[in-house]
Design a protein around this motif. Structure first.
Motif, PDB file in Angstrom:
ATOM      1  N   VAL A 139       0.826  -1.220   0.000  1.00  0.00           N
ATOM      2  CA  VAL A 139       0.000   0.000   0.000  1.00  0.00           C
ATOM      3  C   VAL A 139       0.857   1.265   0.000  1.00  0.00           C
ATOM      4  O   VAL A 139       0.612   2.180  -0.795  1.00  0.00           O
ATOM      5  CB  VAL A 139      -0.941  -0.015   1.224  1.00  0.00           C
ATOM      6  N   GLU A 140       1.855   1.295   0.897  1.00  0.00           N
ATOM      7  CA  GLU A 140       2.660   2.525   1.041  1.00  0.00           C
ATOM      8  C   GLU A 140       3.326   2.892  -0.288  1.00  0.00           C
ATOM      9  O   GLU A 140       3.343   4.047  -0.686  1.00  0.00           O
ATOM     10  CB  GLU A 140       3.743   2.362   2.119  1.00  0.00           C
ATOM     11  N   LEU A 141       3.868   1.850  -0.945  1.00  0.00           N
ATOM     12  CA  LEU A 141       4.540   2.102  -2.224  1.00  0.00           C
ATOM     13  C   LEU A 141       3.545   2.562  -3.273  1.00  0.00           C
ATOM     14  O   LEU A 141       3.827   3.470  -4.051  1.00  0.00           O
ATOM     15  CB  LEU A 141       5.239   0.834  -2.713  1.00  0.00           C
ATOM     16  N   GLN A 143       0.755   4.171  -2.810  1.00  0.00           N
ATOM     17  CA  GLN A 143       0.331   5.551  -2.545  1.00  0.00           C
ATOM     18  C   GLN A 143       1.402   6.547  -2.986  1.00  0.00           C
ATOM     19  O   GLN A 143       1.091   7.632  -3.460  1.00  0.00           O
ATOM     20  CB  GLN A 143       0.009   5.702  -1.060  1.00  0.00           C
ATOM     21  N   LYS A 144       2.653   6.121  -2.851  1.00  0.00           N
ATOM     22  CA  LYS A 144       3.763   6.992  -3.255  1.00  0.00           C
ATOM     23  C   LYS A 144       3.867   7.047  -4.787  1.00  0.00           C
ATOM     24  O   LYS A 144       4.006   8.119  -5.374  1.00  0.00           O
ATOM     25  CB  LYS A 144       5.060   6.427  -2.665  1.00  0.00           C
ATOM     26  N   ARG A 162      -8.797   0.272   0.965  1.00  0.00           N
ATOM     27  CA  ARG A 162      -9.048   1.048   2.181  1.00  0.00           C
ATOM     28  C   ARG A 162     -10.128   0.384   3.043  1.00  0.00           C
ATOM     29  O   ARG A 162     -10.271   0.686   4.208  1.00  0.00           O
ATOM     30  CB  ARG A 162      -9.504   2.463   1.816  1.00  0.00           C
TER      31      ARG A 162
END
Lengths: 186, 350
Positions: A139-141, A143-144, A162
């Motif tokens: 997820v973090e990647l 979103q980036k 989400r």
């Protein structure tokens, strides 16, 4: 003689402590790996906005999800997460899946072999270059990277990443299975 | 028949929108290097290295519907020139597969050309050692056996030249695949001018029960074997494969029958089967055990050929697989033989 036993005791205790720390570190890594939430990603131009888990299982085994589909979908593996991804999707290791693909390719099936990338940026660039492709990212990647690449997340069984119960959210994976089971029974 | 063939060719040529759109897919090939030692005879006791295969692939998508697939194999040695004292025998270059494929839908795909006969789990990947964990395949089903005429051959054609219709159907998580084919069958000229009127024909059916479920298959092959006095030879096989987490279970059974060879009174029914259990250890290693048994003639007692195999394979890099295995053979012929065969190999995909 006493000094010898004392020094041995100290050494053994140090070895034990470092081993324990090592085991705890590995356990920490394992837990961290297990908690990473994954997102199914496709290029913005892709017709796929939502897929079912069954369709995903077809796609990542090189099977068409629609009889009229002409071109096999290009799978793009994000290497650091592929073990967790295949364990979640099929309950099989990446090693088993790689062997499955070798059998498929060399038996002459009409498939497009998966491409593997360790660098998420390269994976995204390849994904965007190939309109008929699919990948997975933490997820973090995602979103980036969505800020710099035209990519979008795919909803699974009607749930976005989400939502609670999203299939690749490992903490709520069980709930995801229940929802999927209910959907299948309906 | 000929008109239909030319009609199809014209239709395929018309619908392949542009040859410029062709796209190379798939790997370029593979290489297998083997080392062996055994106690069966003095040659095996010396131990040997063997560059078993160097295969080159071409897999080109001509259009979204049309595809061309080819494979050239260099087996053992394939030099055209020899040093003084060397022999040219023992190696060859072979066009392993070459076909044109046209896809009407996923349910109807037509293949024309030379293909590996779809028989059992392994015949379509017969020489592709990187795709399986052992150096040699179960010999009962995939090996050559002595025919009543004394020739060493398989109970089905390893290669077929002809037409194949195949397709896949996915109702939900179930998957059903079929392959039907007709070929020249075996004979002196199986790839050029068939010398017997009867064609080789067969089918392979595969059912996959969900993505985590077992895979069950059935195979059938029949031809008038031109290398065996044109006697009809029929092979029927069933296979089972189940992979669960770290464990894998594979089993196959086959029954081969040879009708009476004219004016000789020779007929034969043979049974073959094996069971293999494998465990994935860590992320790159597989440990496996297999029991393989072959009964060359069901009418004869005490003529079984048995093989216990213990082996392991290790994927030390993404494209390379190292294998090691020990075979304990027990051949119950007129002069019973028990021997050990140790094999090690390296298989690399590129």
């Amino acid at each position: 003689m006493q000094w010898f036993f004392n020094s041995m005791k100290t050494k053994i205790s140090a070895i034990f402590r470092s081993s324990l720390l090592g085991v705890l570190f590995l356990m920490g890594l394992h837990v961290q790996n297990g908690q990473a939430q994954l997102v199914i990603v496709v290029p913005q131009s892709s017709p796929y906005d939502s897929l079912t888990v069954t369709q995903l299982r077809h796609i990542f085994k090189g099977e068409p999800i629609d009889g009229a589909q002409q071109q096999p979908i290009q799978i793009i593996e994000f290497k650091p997460e592929s073990e967790a991804f295949y364990q979640r999707l099929y309950g099989l290791s990446r090693y088993s899946i790689a062997k499955y693909w070798l059998r498929l390719i060399f038996s002459g099936e009409r498939v497009t072999p998966p491409k593997s990338f360790s660098d998420p940026d390269k994976a995204c660039r390849y994904l965007c270059k190939n309109g008929h492709a699919i990948s997975f990212l933490p997820v973090e990647l995602y979103q980036k990277l969505q800020k710099s690449h035209p990519i979008k997340a795919v909803a699974i069984d009607g749930l976005t990443y989400r939502d609670d119960g999203y299939y690749f959210n490992h903490q709520s994976g069980k709930r995801g299975d229940e929802i999927q089971g209910k959907a299948a029974s309906q | 028949m000929i008109r239909a063939f030319w009609g199809f060719c014209l239709f395929a040529a018309w619908s392949c929108s542009s040859l410029l759109a062709q796209e190379f897919i798939g790997p370029h090939g593979f290489l297998t290097l083997e080392a062996g030692w055994g106690t069966q005879d003095s040659v095996a006791r010396r131990g040997t290295f063997d560059l078993h295969h160097f295969n080159l692939f071409g897999d080109v998508l001509l259009s979204p519907r049309a595809r061309l697939f080819g494979e050239i194999e260099f087996e053992h040695r394939s030099e055209m020139e020899v040093e003084a004292g060397e022999s040219l025998a023992g190696g060859f270059v072979r066009l392993e597969r070459a076909w044109f494929e046209y896809r009407f839908s996923s349910l109807f795909v037509l293949r024309l050309g030379k293909f590996l006969t779809p028989y059992g789990i392994y015949n379509e990947i017969h020489d592709v050692a990187p795709a399986y964990d052992t150096t040699i395949l179960p010999q009962s089903i995939y090996g050559k056996h002595q025919s009543p005429q004394g020739r060493m051959q398989r109970f089905y054609a390893k290669f077929s030249l002809g037409a194949q219709l195949l397709g896949t159907w996915h109702p939900g998580s179930f998957k059903f695949k079929y392959q039907l084919f007709v070929s020249n069958g075996r004979g002196q000229y199986p790839y050029e001018q068939d010398d017997n009127a009867n064609k080789g024909m067969g089918t392979r059916l595969i059912g996959e029960f969900g993505h985590k479920g077992p895979v069950i298959g059935a195979s059938f092959y029949s031809d008038r074997n031109g290398l065996n006095a044109n006697a009809r030879q029929t092979s029927l096989g069933l296979d089972f494969r189940y992979e669960f987490r770290r464990y894998r279970l594979i089993s196959e059974v086959s029954r081969f029958s040879l009708e009476e060879v004219p004016y000789s009174g020779i007929m034969r029914t043979a049974n073959a089967g094996y069971i293999e259990f494998a465990v994935h250890v860590g992320r790159q290693q597989t440990v496996l055990v297999r029991y393989d048994v072959f009964d060359p003639d069901t009418r004869m007692p005490h003529d079984l050929e048995k093989d216990w195999m213990f082996g392991t394979s290790y994927q030390f890099m993404e494209q390379a697989l190292a294998k090691f295995e020990i075979h304990f053979w027990d051949v119950q012929t007129a002069t019973p033989r028990r021997y050990i065969q140790v094999l090690s190999s390296l298989a690399v995909v590129f």
